[in-house]
Design an enzyme around this catalytic site. Structure first.
Site, PDB file in Angstrom:
ATOM      1  N   GLU A  25      -3.272 -19.393 -12.926  1.00  0.00           N
ATOM      2  CA  GLU A  25      -2.712 -20.465 -13.762  1.00  0.00           C
ATOM      3  C   GLU A  25      -2.351 -19.893 -15.131  1.00  0.00           C
ATOM      4  O   GLU A  25      -3.169 -19.205 -15.751  1.00  0.00           O
ATOM      5  CB  GLU A  25      -3.745 -21.608 -13.886  1.00  0.00           C
ATOM      6  CG  GLU A  25      -3.480 -22.625 -14.976  1.00  0.00           C
ATOM      7  CD  GLU A  25      -2.137 -23.355 -14.855  1.00  0.00           C
ATOM      8  OE1 GLU A  25      -1.801 -23.828 -13.764  1.00  0.00           O
ATOM      9  OE2 GLU A  25      -1.424 -23.437 -15.876  1.00  0.00           O
ATOM     10  N   GLN A  26      -1.146 -20.217 -15.595  1.00  0.00           N
ATOM     11  CA  GLN A  26      -0.688 -19.662 -16.869  1.00  0.00           C
ATOM     12  C   GLN A  26      -1.440 -20.230 -18.082  1.00  0.00           C
ATOM     13  O   GLN A  26      -1.627 -19.531 -19.082  1.00  0.00           O
ATOM     14  CB  GLN A  26       0.812 -19.907 -17.036  1.00  0.00           C
ATOM     15  CG  GLN A  26       1.191 -21.374 -17.172  1.00  0.00           C
ATOM     16  CD  GLN A  26       2.707 -21.581 -17.294  1.00  0.00           C
ATOM     17  OE1 GLN A  26       3.469 -20.634 -17.284  1.00  0.00           O
ATOM     18  NE2 GLN A  26       3.121 -22.825 -17.424  1.00  0.00           N
ATOM     19  N   ARG A  69      -4.090 -39.526 -15.000  1.00  0.00           N
ATOM     20  CA  ARG A  69      -3.670 -38.247 -14.410  1.00  0.00           C
ATOM     21  C   ARG A  69      -4.759 -37.184 -14.570  1.00  0.00           C
ATOM     22  O   ARG A  69      -5.005 -36.376 -13.673  1.00  0.00           O
ATOM     23  CB  ARG A  69      -2.388 -37.802 -15.122  1.00  0.00           C
ATOM     24  CG  ARG A  69      -1.608 -36.754 -14.439  1.00  0.00           C
ATOM     25  CD  ARG A  69      -0.401 -36.357 -15.292  1.00  0.00           C
ATOM     26  NE  ARG A  69       0.031 -35.064 -14.881  1.00  0.00           N
ATOM     27  CZ  ARG A  69       0.927 -34.823 -13.935  1.00  0.00           C
ATOM     28  NH1 ARG A  69       1.544 -35.812 -13.362  1.00  0.00           N
ATOM     29  NH2 ARG A  69       1.233 -33.600 -13.576  1.00  0.00           N
ATOM     30  N   TYR A  84       0.418 -50.430 -15.504  1.00  0.00           N
ATOM     31  CA  TYR A  84      -0.762 -50.681 -14.660  1.00  0.00           C
ATOM     32  C   TYR A  84      -2.039 -50.209 -15.342  1.00  0.00           C
ATOM     33  O   TYR A  84      -2.000 -49.471 -16.324  1.00  0.00           O
ATOM     34  CB  TYR A  84      -0.603 -50.048 -13.270  1.00  0.00           C
ATOM     35  CG  TYR A  84      -0.293 -48.561 -13.198  1.00  0.00           C
ATOM     36  CD1 TYR A  84      -1.266 -47.584 -13.395  1.00  0.00           C
ATOM     37  CD2 TYR A  84       0.998 -48.129 -12.868  1.00  0.00           C
ATOM     38  CE1 TYR A  84      -0.980 -46.232 -13.281  1.00  0.00           C
ATOM     39  CE2 TYR A  84       1.296 -46.772 -12.741  1.00  0.00           C
ATOM     40  CZ  TYR A  84       0.303 -45.830 -12.957  1.00  0.00           C
ATOM     41  OH  TYR A  84       0.588 -44.492 -12.843  1.00  0.00           O
ATOM     42  N   ASP A 123       6.594 -29.627  -6.710  1.00  0.00           N
ATOM     43  CA  ASP A 123       7.772 -29.677  -7.579  1.00  0.00           C
ATOM     44  C   ASP A 123       8.556 -28.365  -7.562  1.00  0.00           C
ATOM     45  O   ASP A 123       9.732 -28.338  -7.906  1.00  0.00           O
ATOM     46  CB  ASP A 123       7.358 -29.971  -9.035  1.00  0.00           C
ATOM     47  CG  ASP A 123       7.158 -31.457  -9.293  1.00  0.00           C
ATOM     48  OD1 ASP A 123       7.227 -32.239  -8.324  1.00  0.00           O
ATOM     49  OD2 ASP A 123       6.935 -31.833 -10.454  1.00  0.00           O
TER      50      ASP A 123
HETATM   51  C1  LIG Z   1       6.607 -39.540 -15.998  1.00  0.00           C
HETATM   52  C2  LIG Z   1       6.122 -39.100 -14.657  1.00  0.00           C
HETATM   53  C3  LIG Z   1       5.343 -39.957 -13.870  1.00  0.00           C
HETATM   54  C4  LIG Z   1       4.905 -39.560 -12.594  1.00  0.00           C
HETATM   55  N1  LIG Z   1       4.154 -40.422 -11.824  1.00  0.00           N
HETATM   56  C5  LIG Z   1       3.751 -40.047 -10.577  1.00  0.00           C
HETATM   57  C6  LIG Z   1       2.968 -40.918  -9.753  1.00  0.00           C
HETATM   58  O1  LIG Z   1       2.625 -42.056 -10.131  1.00  0.00           O
HETATM   59  N2  LIG Z   1       2.590 -40.488  -8.512  1.00  0.00           N
HETATM   60  C7  LIG Z   1       2.930 -39.233  -8.041  1.00  0.00           C
HETATM   61  O2  LIG Z   1       2.574 -38.885  -6.896  1.00  0.00           O
HETATM   62  N3  LIG Z   1       3.663 -38.390  -8.816  1.00  0.00           N
HETATM   63  C8  LIG Z   1       4.069 -38.751 -10.056  1.00  0.00           C
HETATM   64  N4  LIG Z   1       4.783 -37.891 -10.842  1.00  0.00           N
HETATM   65  C9  LIG Z   1       5.135 -36.562 -10.302  1.00  0.00           C
HETATM   66  C10 LIG Z   1       4.020 -35.564 -10.455  1.00  0.00           C
HETATM   67  O3  LIG Z   1       3.552 -35.513 -11.767  1.00  0.00           O
HETATM   68  C11 LIG Z   1       4.526 -34.183 -10.032  1.00  0.00           C
HETATM   69  O4  LIG Z   1       5.327 -34.284  -8.889  1.00  0.00           O
HETATM   70  C12 LIG Z   1       3.326 -33.273  -9.719  1.00  0.00           C
HETATM   71  O5  LIG Z   1       2.615 -33.001 -10.898  1.00  0.00           O
HETATM   72  C13 LIG Z   1       3.813 -31.978  -9.070  1.00  0.00           C
HETATM   73  O6  LIG Z   1       2.690 -31.157  -8.795  1.00  0.00           O
HETATM   74  P1  LIG Z   1       2.861 -29.594  -8.687  1.00  0.00           P
HETATM   75  O7  LIG Z   1       1.507 -29.067  -8.354  1.00  0.00           O
HETATM   76  O8  LIG Z   1       4.004 -29.253  -7.817  1.00  0.00           O
HETATM   77  O9  LIG Z   1       3.310 -29.129 -10.148  1.00  0.00           O
HETATM   78  P2  LIG Z   1       2.531 -29.276 -11.526  1.00  0.00           P
HETATM   79  O10 LIG Z   1       1.529 -30.375 -11.451  1.00  0.00           O
HETATM   80  O11 LIG Z   1       3.609 -29.327 -12.562  1.00  0.00           O
HETATM   81  O12 LIG Z   1       1.719 -27.925 -11.680  1.00  0.00           O
HETATM   82  C14 LIG Z   1       2.351 -26.670 -11.877  1.00  0.00           C
HETATM   83  C15 LIG Z   1       1.300 -25.735 -12.443  1.00  0.00           C
HETATM   84  O13 LIG Z   1       1.813 -24.406 -12.403  1.00  0.00           O
HETATM   85  C16 LIG Z   1       1.534 -23.751 -13.626  1.00  0.00           C
HETATM   86  N5  LIG Z   1       2.551 -22.688 -13.775  1.00  0.00           N
HETATM   87  C17 LIG Z   1       3.878 -22.850 -13.979  1.00  0.00           C
HETATM   88  N6  LIG Z   1       4.487 -21.646 -14.042  1.00  0.00           N
HETATM   89  C18 LIG Z   1       3.522 -20.700 -13.857  1.00  0.00           C
HETATM   90  C19 LIG Z   1       3.542 -19.274 -13.821  1.00  0.00           C
HETATM   91  N7  LIG Z   1       4.676 -18.563 -13.965  1.00  0.00           N
HETATM   92  N8  LIG Z   1       2.363 -18.626 -13.608  1.00  0.00           N
HETATM   93  C20 LIG Z   1       1.201 -19.327 -13.457  1.00  0.00           C
HETATM   94  N9  LIG Z   1       1.125 -20.688 -13.501  1.00  0.00           N
HETATM   95  C21 LIG Z   1       2.281 -21.366 -13.695  1.00  0.00           C
HETATM   96  C22 LIG Z   1       1.646 -24.862 -14.654  1.00  0.00           C
HETATM   97  O14 LIG Z   1       0.992 -24.540 -15.858  1.00  0.00           O
HETATM   98  C23 LIG Z   1       0.972 -26.017 -13.906  1.00  0.00           C
HETATM   99  O15 LIG Z   1      -0.424 -26.028 -14.073  1.00  0.00           O
HETATM  100  C24 LIG Z   1       5.239 -38.270 -12.108  1.00  0.00           C
HETATM  101  C25 LIG Z   1       5.990 -37.400 -12.910  1.00  0.00           C
HETATM  102  C26 LIG Z   1       6.434 -37.809 -14.178  1.00  0.00           C
HETATM  103  C27 LIG Z   1       7.258 -36.864 -15.007  1.00  0.00           C
END
Ligand SMILES: Cc1cc2nc3c(=O)[nH]c(=O)nc-3n(C[C@H](O)[C@H](O)[C@H](O)COP(=O)(O)OP(=O)(O)OC[C@H]3O[C@@H](n4cnc5c(N)ncnc54)[C@H](O)[C@@H]3O)c2cc1C
Length: 373
Positions: free
Chosen positions: A32-33, A106, A211, A290
């Protein structure tokens, strides 16, 4: 020794993946960065499909302990307040879809996921710079100077994924021209104002979702989608201007206006999207969450989809030796691609639940019993 799995990113998807893989004996390391995890002011909905995915990792009870479980999910016209659709939640959604719909902070979801992963598995302050592979183990390069080898790499590094860029070339995600104002604040600040347990207020070109995030209704969250073509900063810490927010919702129902008047502080986040990718994996490296299918938050499925990916990926890797990784990742993509893409595209339309909506295909899904491709 089990398969050596390197996960990039300790966000929602990365942690869920680590928890699921640890459960089947893999040798997992997360990179994790960030130097530390911050509790940012945001809520999150865990719909029944996500709760079922987390149930299989043993986290349902811990979630229920902290989360709020609304009885009804309202959709209202922003001006008149007329109800356009109601989703029956509580026991009704459990009976229909097999799990509750929970709303929570969150940070509480992240902490719950973190509790399922041994702390020595997570390497903070490790930013991935790039990777190399030639059919055998993958070599990862970090900004610390470290070079690490793994049998399989799961890139859960979010919407700006370095791994995705290396696989498909660098391009920026597309700004939607809309921003999300969002915050959590103590429910005591709204005094005697009556609000629904969970409500989306639909205006002609903007909306607000409100909510509770705690079991005892002690904290409120809202998130908007507000047109603002000139703002393009994606940051969980960027502050928004309360006066601008209130002005943008001046035509909304008095209940919404009173809630915004009571809110002490707000953050602002540019909403970005990407078109579906042609592929999510290359050799022994796969994208998750994502990193491969970022979506608008309009269906509350971004984290849910990342968690679903994590479960399917762990099932595809179960019992697989290093030589079978590439085939297992192809199976992961074949199992997940159609559903994740359909959700990504449906979410972009921003019509989900405004009127009566068929939701069983999303909420009724169970990644633990789904047949693998
Ligand atoms: C306003 C908003 C509301 C939302 N509400 C909901 C909801 O109600 N329900 C729902 O299911 N989803 C919701 N989402 C979507 C959800 O937040 C994301 O889809 C989710 O966080 C994606 O998870 P992830 O693990 O793919 O990425 P992330 O949670 O973004 O995690 C990525 C991680 O990778 C790390 N990282 C990045 N680059 C590097 C690198 N080069 N080296 C090492 N580490 C790195 C980052 O620091 C981070 O910790 C919402 C999003 C937004 C913007």
């Amino acid at each position: 020794m089990g398969l050596r799995v390197a996960i990039i990113g300790a966000g929602m998807g990365g942690l869920a993946c680590a928890a699921a893989l640890k459960g089947q004996g893999a040798d997992v390391a997360i990179y994790e960065q960030a130097g530390a995890f911050k509790r940012i002011g945001a809520g999150i909905q865990m719909t029944p499909n996500a709760v079922k995915a987390l149930r299989g990792i043993g986290l349902e009870e811990a979630l229920r302990d902290v989360a709020f479980e609304a009885a009804l999910g309202h959709n209202r016209d922003a001006g008149s307040g007329a109800v356009t659709n109601v989703l029956e939640l509580g026991q009704r959604i459990v009976d229909r879809c097999g799990a509750p719909l929970l709303t929570l902070h969150r940070g509480d979801l992240h902490s719950t996921l973190l509790s399922a992963v041994p702390s020595d598995v997570i390497h903070m302050n490790h930013r991935l710079l790039g990777f190399e592979q030639d059919g055998g183990p993958v070599t990862l390069q970090f900004d610390t100077g470290a070079s690490i080898e793994a049998d399989v790499v799961i890139a859960a590094d979010g919407v700006h994924s370095v791994v995705r860029n290396q696989m498909f070339g660098t391009d920026a995600p597309r700004f939607t021209g809309r921003v999300a104002y969002r915050t959590t604040f103590p429910a005591s600040l709204i005094g005697s104002l009556q609000i629904d347990d969970r409500c989306k207020w639909w205006g002609p070109d903007r909306h607000i979702v409100i909510y509770y995030t705690t079991r005892m209704r002690s904290e409120i969250y809202f998130v908007t989608s507000t047109p603002e073509p000139d703002f393009n900063v994606e940051s969980w810490s960027m502050k928004g201007d309360l006066a601008e927010l209130r002005a943008a919702y001046a035509d909304f129902h008095p209940t919404v206006r009173a809630l915004l008047d009571a809110c002490p502080d707000v953050h602002k986040w540019a909403l970005v999207v990407r078109e579906p990718l042609p592929s999510w994996h290359e050799g022994r490296v796969a994208l998750l969450g994502d990193a491969c299918h970022p979506m608008t938050p309009y269906m509350a499925q971004g984290a849910a989809s990342a968690i679903e990916d994590a479960v399917i990926l762990s099932r595809c890797l179960d019992g697989v030796a290093a030589g079978g990784v590439s085939q297992a990742l192809a199976r992961y993509q074949a199992t997940r691609y159609e559903r994740a893409t359909a959700i990504q595209q449906t979410s972009a339309q921003n019509t989900w639940m405004r009127e009566k909506t068929d939701f069983d295909w999303v909420y009724g899904h169970d990644v633990w019993s789904q047949t693998l491709a």
